[in-house]
Design a protein around this motif. Sequence first.
Motif, PDB file in Angstrom:
ATOM      1  N   ILE A  49       0.829  -1.214   0.000  1.00 44.55           N
ATOM      2  CA  ILE A  49       0.000   0.000   0.000  1.00 44.55           C
ATOM      3  C   ILE A  49       0.863   1.264   0.000  1.00 44.55           C
ATOM      4  N   LEU A  55      -2.849   2.991  -4.561  1.00 41.98           N
ATOM      5  CA  LEU A  55      -3.520   2.437  -3.391  1.00 41.98           C
ATOM      6  C   LEU A  55      -3.628   3.439  -2.242  1.00 41.98           C
ATOM      7  N   TYR A  60      -7.628   1.491   1.477  1.00 39.61           N
ATOM      8  CA  TYR A  60      -6.322   0.868   1.677  1.00 39.61           C
ATOM      9  C   TYR A  60      -5.551   1.525   2.820  1.00 39.61           C
TER      10      TYR A  60
END
Length: 320
Positions: A49, A55, A60
């Motif tokens: 992440i 992301l 996330y």
Amino acid sequence: MKPHNNTQISEFLLLGLSEETEMQPLIFGLFLSMYLITVIGNLLIILAISSDPHLHMPMYIFLSNLSFVDICFTSTTIPKMLKNIQTQNKGITYKGCIIQVCFYLIFAGLDDFLLAVMAYDRYVAICHPLHYTVIMNPRLCGLLVLVSWMMSALSCLLQTLMLLQLSFCSDLEIPHFFCEIQELIQLACSDTFLSNIVMYFVAGLLGGGPLAGILYSYFKILSCISGISSVQGKYKAFSTCSSHLSVVSIFYFSCLGVYLSSAATHITHSSATASVMYAVVTPMLNPFIYSLRNKDIKRALKRSFGMETFIRRPFVLGLK
């Protein structure tokens, strides 16, 4: 038996999952494996992440926070258990026990709150997709995480102060693999009525509150999904929250199973064994649940280790 002041206590004894000597190597190997899988799996989620700009979205960001909390959650209990087995010493100091209780309560509470926050994020994404970026702005996301930390820390402070008021007798054996607050209260010689009231009130508030939020979010999600005309659209909408729903189900059902088993039986080690499910197994499974069904996470992991470039290169050369 005359109670002693709690400041005179040198240590408690953690009896663990089994007192049979021949079982200790098996327990050590099993828990060491689960701990390493938990730490490495959640670290990979955080790495994926943080390294992929695609992301850096609320869903996330909350997931990376959950992975960090899961690492801390298991690190609060398992390393001490492994050390006790390795050194064949079941002792934990009074201060160490109180500190372990406090951190355990903090990270268990954070798990609850973050799962509720993630459910709200899925509700906004599915029911208000056009306003998602406006509603789930960075300020609100940061505020939700901050409030989760503050509420968990307040829970820890309240229950730890309550524990410090208790006096203990000569029986200092805890039939568990970590300092569990309910077991400590049962060992106390002093009046535990107020302590039990505080414990169950905080558990009901911090456990029931997030659970109510999760149930309400999924009720609204199901209402929105039922209004989608196409079957493919319904499947796509529901698939975005299936991983979270799986984690929530495992966490809360295992917690419920622990407290039902402890209430229904007087066999203390059965409660300790049941608690392994939510204290150890659930944090270990989270990375697998979120990564195996999430193409974005898998793609980010491949990029992090250079696997995506390696896989694509033969096809590029073939085209030439």
